[in-house]
Design an enzyme around this catalytic site. Sequence first.
Site, PDB file in Angstrom:
ATOM      1  N   GLY A  11       0.829  -1.207   0.000  1.00 20.22           N
ATOM      2  CA  GLY A  11       0.000   0.000   0.000  1.00 20.22           C
ATOM      3  C   GLY A  11       0.861   1.254   0.000  1.00 20.22           C
ATOM      4  O   GLY A  11       2.093   1.179   0.112  1.00 20.22           O
ATOM      5  N   MET A  13       1.151   3.589   2.301  1.00 20.24           N
ATOM      6  CA  MET A  13       1.901   3.694   3.563  1.00 20.24           C
ATOM      7  C   MET A  13       2.815   2.496   3.759  1.00 20.24           C
ATOM      8  O   MET A  13       3.917   2.637   4.279  1.00 20.24           O
ATOM      9  CB  MET A  13       0.933   3.819   4.753  1.00 20.24           C
ATOM     10  CG  MET A  13       0.399   5.214   4.972  1.00 20.24           C
ATOM     11  SD  MET A  13       1.700   6.456   5.136  1.00 20.24           S
ATOM     12  CE  MET A  13       2.612   5.828   6.539  1.00 20.24           C
ATOM     13  N   THR A  99      -4.274   2.448  10.731  1.00 20.31           N
ATOM     14  CA  THR A  99      -5.518   2.445   9.937  1.00 20.31           C
ATOM     15  C   THR A  99      -6.522   3.428  10.522  1.00 20.31           C
ATOM     16  O   THR A  99      -6.702   3.478  11.747  1.00 20.31           O
ATOM     17  CB  THR A  99      -6.150   1.035   9.973  1.00 20.31           C
ATOM     18  OG1 THR A  99      -5.143   0.088   9.623  1.00 20.31           O
ATOM     19  CG2 THR A  99      -7.332   0.935   9.025  1.00 20.31           C
ATOM     20  N   THR A 100      -7.210   4.185   9.666  1.00 21.24           N
ATOM     21  CA  THR A 100      -8.271   5.079  10.145  1.00 21.24           C
ATOM     22  C   THR A 100      -9.626   4.530   9.698  1.00 21.24           C
ATOM     23  O   THR A 100      -9.693   3.509   9.003  1.00 21.24           O
ATOM     24  CB  THR A 100      -8.074   6.511   9.622  1.00 21.24           C
ATOM     25  OG1 THR A 100      -8.141   6.488   8.195  1.00 21.24           O
ATOM     26  CG2 THR A 100      -6.747   7.078  10.065  1.00 21.24           C
ATOM     27  N   HIS A 155      -7.539  16.090   2.060  1.00 18.32           N
ATOM     28  CA  HIS A 155      -6.683  14.951   1.721  1.00 18.32           C
ATOM     29  C   HIS A 155      -6.782  14.644   0.224  1.00 18.32           C
ATOM     30  O   HIS A 155      -7.701  15.093  -0.450  1.00 18.32           O
ATOM     31  CB  HIS A 155      -7.101  13.693   2.503  1.00 18.32           C
ATOM     32  CG  HIS A 155      -6.589  13.678   3.913  1.00 18.32           C
ATOM     33  ND1 HIS A 155      -7.257  14.299   4.941  1.00 18.32           N
ATOM     34  CD2 HIS A 155      -5.465  13.136   4.459  1.00 18.32           C
ATOM     35  CE1 HIS A 155      -6.571  14.130   6.068  1.00 18.32           C
ATOM     36  NE2 HIS A 155      -5.469  13.427   5.802  1.00 18.32           N
ATOM     37  N   HIS A 156      -5.859  13.813  -0.231  1.00 17.49           N
ATOM     38  CA  HIS A 156      -5.781  13.345  -1.615  1.00 17.49           C
ATOM     39  C   HIS A 156      -7.073  12.646  -2.066  1.00 17.49           C
ATOM     40  O   HIS A 156      -7.876  12.195  -1.247  1.00 17.49           O
ATOM     41  CB  HIS A 156      -4.605  12.365  -1.762  1.00 17.49           C
ATOM     42  CG  HIS A 156      -4.639  11.249  -0.762  1.00 17.49           C
ATOM     43  ND1 HIS A 156      -5.307  10.080  -0.996  1.00 17.49           N
ATOM     44  CD2 HIS A 156      -4.131  11.146   0.492  1.00 17.49           C
ATOM     45  CE1 HIS A 156      -5.194   9.294   0.057  1.00 17.49           C
ATOM     46  NE2 HIS A 156      -4.480   9.928   0.983  1.00 17.49           N
ATOM     47  N   LYS A 159      -8.462   8.954  -0.704  1.00 16.22           N
ATOM     48  CA  LYS A 159      -8.863   8.648   0.686  1.00 16.22           C
ATOM     49  C   LYS A 159     -10.326   8.195   0.728  1.00 16.22           C
ATOM     50  O   LYS A 159     -11.183   8.818   0.113  1.00 16.22           O
ATOM     51  CB  LYS A 159      -8.648   9.876   1.574  1.00 16.22           C
ATOM     52  CG  LYS A 159      -8.891   9.585   3.034  1.00 16.22           C
ATOM     53  CD  LYS A 159      -8.252  10.621   3.933  1.00 16.22           C
ATOM     54  CE  LYS A 159      -8.534  10.330   5.401  1.00 16.22           C
ATOM     55  NZ  LYS A 159      -7.921   9.074   5.852  1.00 16.22           N
ATOM     56  N   GLY A 165      -9.452  10.496  10.249  1.00 15.40           N
ATOM     57  CA  GLY A 165      -9.254  10.075  11.636  1.00 15.40           C
ATOM     58  C   GLY A 165      -8.602  11.179  12.447  1.00 15.40           C
ATOM     59  O   GLY A 165      -8.908  11.370  13.632  1.00 15.40           O
TER      60      GLY A 165
HETATM   61  P1  NAD Z   1      -3.650   1.794   0.585  1.00 18.68           P
HETATM   62  O1  NAD Z   1      -4.990   1.380   0.076  1.00 18.68           O
HETATM   63  O2  NAD Z   1      -2.660   2.358  -0.377  1.00 18.68           O
HETATM   64  O3  NAD Z   1      -2.940   0.553   1.331  1.00 18.68           O
HETATM   65  C1  NAD Z   1      -3.605  -0.397   2.125  1.00 18.68           C
HETATM   66  C2  NAD Z   1      -2.944  -1.744   1.834  1.00 18.68           C
HETATM   67  O4  NAD Z   1      -3.444  -2.700   2.776  1.00 18.68           O
HETATM   68  C3  NAD Z   1      -3.272  -2.271   0.415  1.00 18.68           C
HETATM   69  O5  NAD Z   1      -2.066  -2.609  -0.232  1.00 18.68           O
HETATM   70  C4  NAD Z   1      -4.148  -3.481   0.702  1.00 18.68           C
HETATM   71  O6  NAD Z   1      -3.999  -4.518  -0.268  1.00 18.68           O
HETATM   72  C5  NAD Z   1      -3.598  -3.910   2.058  1.00 18.68           C
HETATM   73  N1  NAD Z   1      -4.490  -4.823   2.781  1.00 18.68           N
HETATM   74  C6  NAD Z   1      -5.842  -4.739   2.936  1.00 18.68           C
HETATM   75  N2  NAD Z   1      -6.295  -5.806   3.630  1.00 18.68           N
HETATM   76  C7  NAD Z   1      -5.205  -6.578   3.927  1.00 18.68           C
HETATM   77  C8  NAD Z   1      -5.020  -7.820   4.602  1.00 18.68           C
HETATM   78  N3  NAD Z   1      -6.038  -8.490   5.138  1.00 18.68           N
HETATM   79  N4  NAD Z   1      -3.762  -8.289   4.706  1.00 18.68           N
HETATM   80  C9  NAD Z   1      -2.716  -7.641   4.175  1.00 18.68           C
HETATM   81  N5  NAD Z   1      -2.827  -6.467   3.504  1.00 18.68           N
HETATM   82  C10 NAD Z   1      -4.058  -5.947   3.389  1.00 18.68           C
HETATM   83  O7  NAD Z   1      -3.944   2.813   1.769  1.00 18.68           O
HETATM   84  P2  NAD Z   1      -2.932   3.819   2.495  1.00 18.68           P
HETATM   85  O8  NAD Z   1      -3.040   5.169   1.871  1.00 18.68           O
HETATM   86  O9  NAD Z   1      -1.593   3.177   2.634  1.00 18.68           O
HETATM   87  O10 NAD Z   1      -3.628   3.942   3.928  1.00 18.68           O
HETATM   88  C11 NAD Z   1      -3.883   2.796   4.711  1.00 18.68           C
HETATM   89  C12 NAD Z   1      -4.569   3.234   6.007  1.00 18.68           C
HETATM   90  O11 NAD Z   1      -3.678   4.054   6.776  1.00 18.68           O
HETATM   91  C13 NAD Z   1      -5.816   4.109   5.772  1.00 18.68           C
HETATM   92  O12 NAD Z   1      -6.772   3.799   6.771  1.00 18.68           O
HETATM   93  C14 NAD Z   1      -5.298   5.532   5.954  1.00 18.68           C
HETATM   94  O13 NAD Z   1      -6.299   6.462   6.306  1.00 18.68           O
HETATM   95  C15 NAD Z   1      -4.314   5.293   7.078  1.00 18.68           C
HETATM   96  N6  NAD Z   1      -3.274   6.313   7.247  1.00 18.68           N
HETATM   97  C16 NAD Z   1      -2.927   6.587   8.538  1.00 18.68           C
HETATM   98  C17 NAD Z   1      -1.900   7.478   8.799  1.00 18.68           C
HETATM   99  C18 NAD Z   1      -1.472   7.702  10.244  1.00 18.68           C
HETATM  100  O14 NAD Z   1      -0.513   8.456  10.495  1.00 18.68           O
HETATM  101  N7  NAD Z   1      -2.118   7.012  11.202  1.00 18.68           N
HETATM  102  C19 NAD Z   1      -1.230   8.109   7.734  1.00 18.68           C
HETATM  103  C20 NAD Z   1      -1.617   7.796   6.428  1.00 18.68           C
HETATM  104  C21 NAD Z   1      -2.623   6.878   6.196  1.00 18.68           C
END
Ligand code: NAD
Length: 267
Positions: A11, A13, A99-100, A155-156, A159, A165
Site C-alpha cells: 500500500g 503507507m 488504519t483510520t 486529503h488526496h 482517501k 481520523g
Molecule cells: P492503501 O490502500 O494504499 O494501502 C492499504 C494496503 O493494505 C493495500 O495494499 C491493501 O492490499 C492492504 N491490505 C488490505 N487488507 C489486507 C489484509 N487483510 N492483509 C494484508 N494487507 C491488506 O492505503 P494507504 O493510503 O496506505 O492507507 C492505509 C490506512 O492508513 C488508511 O486507513 C489511511 O487512512 C491510514 N493512514 C494513517 C496514517 C497515520 O498516520 N495514522 C497516515 C496515512 C494513512
Amino acid sequence: MVKIGIVGCAGRMGRMLVSEIQNSDKATLAGGTEPPGSPFVGQDAAALAGAEPAGVVIGDDAEALFDISDAVINFTAPAATVVHAALAAETGTALTVGTTGLSENDFSQLKTAAERTVIVQAANFSIGVNLLLGLTEQVAGILGDDYDIEILEMHHRHKVDAPSGTALALGEAAAAGRRVDLGSVAQRVRDGITGARASGDIGFATLRGGGVVGDHTVLFASEQERVELTHKAASRAVFAAGALRATLWTEGRANGYYTMRDILGFS
Ligand code: NAD
C-alpha cells in the site's frame, strides 16, 4: 535490531514503512503481507518500495509473519486491522495501528487484544499533529463557548473515509478541552437548510482532491476574532517515521493500549 513485519506492505503507507525500515539502523524487515490473490504476493517488498531488493518476498500468511516478527505495523483497512490485532494477541507480538475509519466496535476489539500484547494506535503518527492535538485541547479549554470550533481537513483524492481520523481526533481533543462529549456536539456534515449554528457545536468540513498528503486546521471563531491552528504534512514519510519510532518504543513495554501521547510524553 528489532524485526518488524509490515502487513499491507504494498500500500501507499506500506511502501513508505518498508523504505523507512530499510534506512533504519535499529530495525530490520522481517517480512510483509498482502491479501491472498494480490498481484504483489511473490514480489520483493523492498524493491516494490523503491529500495535495494532485500530478498524479502511478500507473502499472504499473516499468522506466519506475526510468528517471526518482534513487532508488526498495520496501515491497512478496518476489517483487516481487527484480524491482525487478534493475531497480535495470540502470538504476543506488538502491533502498531495506523488504519483510520475504525468503528467503536473495532476500537474495543483493539483494546481487548491489548490485554495480551502491546498495541500503539494513532490516527496520525506525525509529531506536529500530535502537538496540534495537545494545543487544540488547551486552547479549547481557555476559549469558551463564545468561540465556535470548526475543523477543516483536506486529503488526496484516494482517501476513502471522512472526516479523517485526525480531524475526529482533533474534535475529541477540542471536546476534552471543553469537558463535553464529542458525540453530542459533533456536526460532521451540513447540507441544505441546516438552521443556525448551535452554540457549543464542533463542526467538521472535508475537502478531497489531488495528491494532498494531509492538511488540518482547527478554527476558533468569535464575533470579534478568529484563531486558527494549522498543520500541513509535506510527505507521507512523516507518518512512516512516527510509526517506526512508536514501534521501536514498544520493545520491553508492558501489555496495554498506547497512543502517540504516551510515546511523545504529552500525556
Ligand atoms: P492503501 O490502500 O494504499 O494501502 C492499504 C494496503 O493494505 C493495500 O495494499 C491493501 O492490499 C492492504 N491490505 C488490505 N487488507 C489486507 C489484509 N487483510 N492483509 C494484508 N494487507 C491488506 O492505503 P494507504 O493510503 O496506505 O492507507 C492505509 C490506512 O492508513 C488508511 O486507513 C489511511 O487512512 C491510514 N493512514 C494513517 C496514517 C497515520 O498516520 N495514522 C497516515 C496515512 C494513512
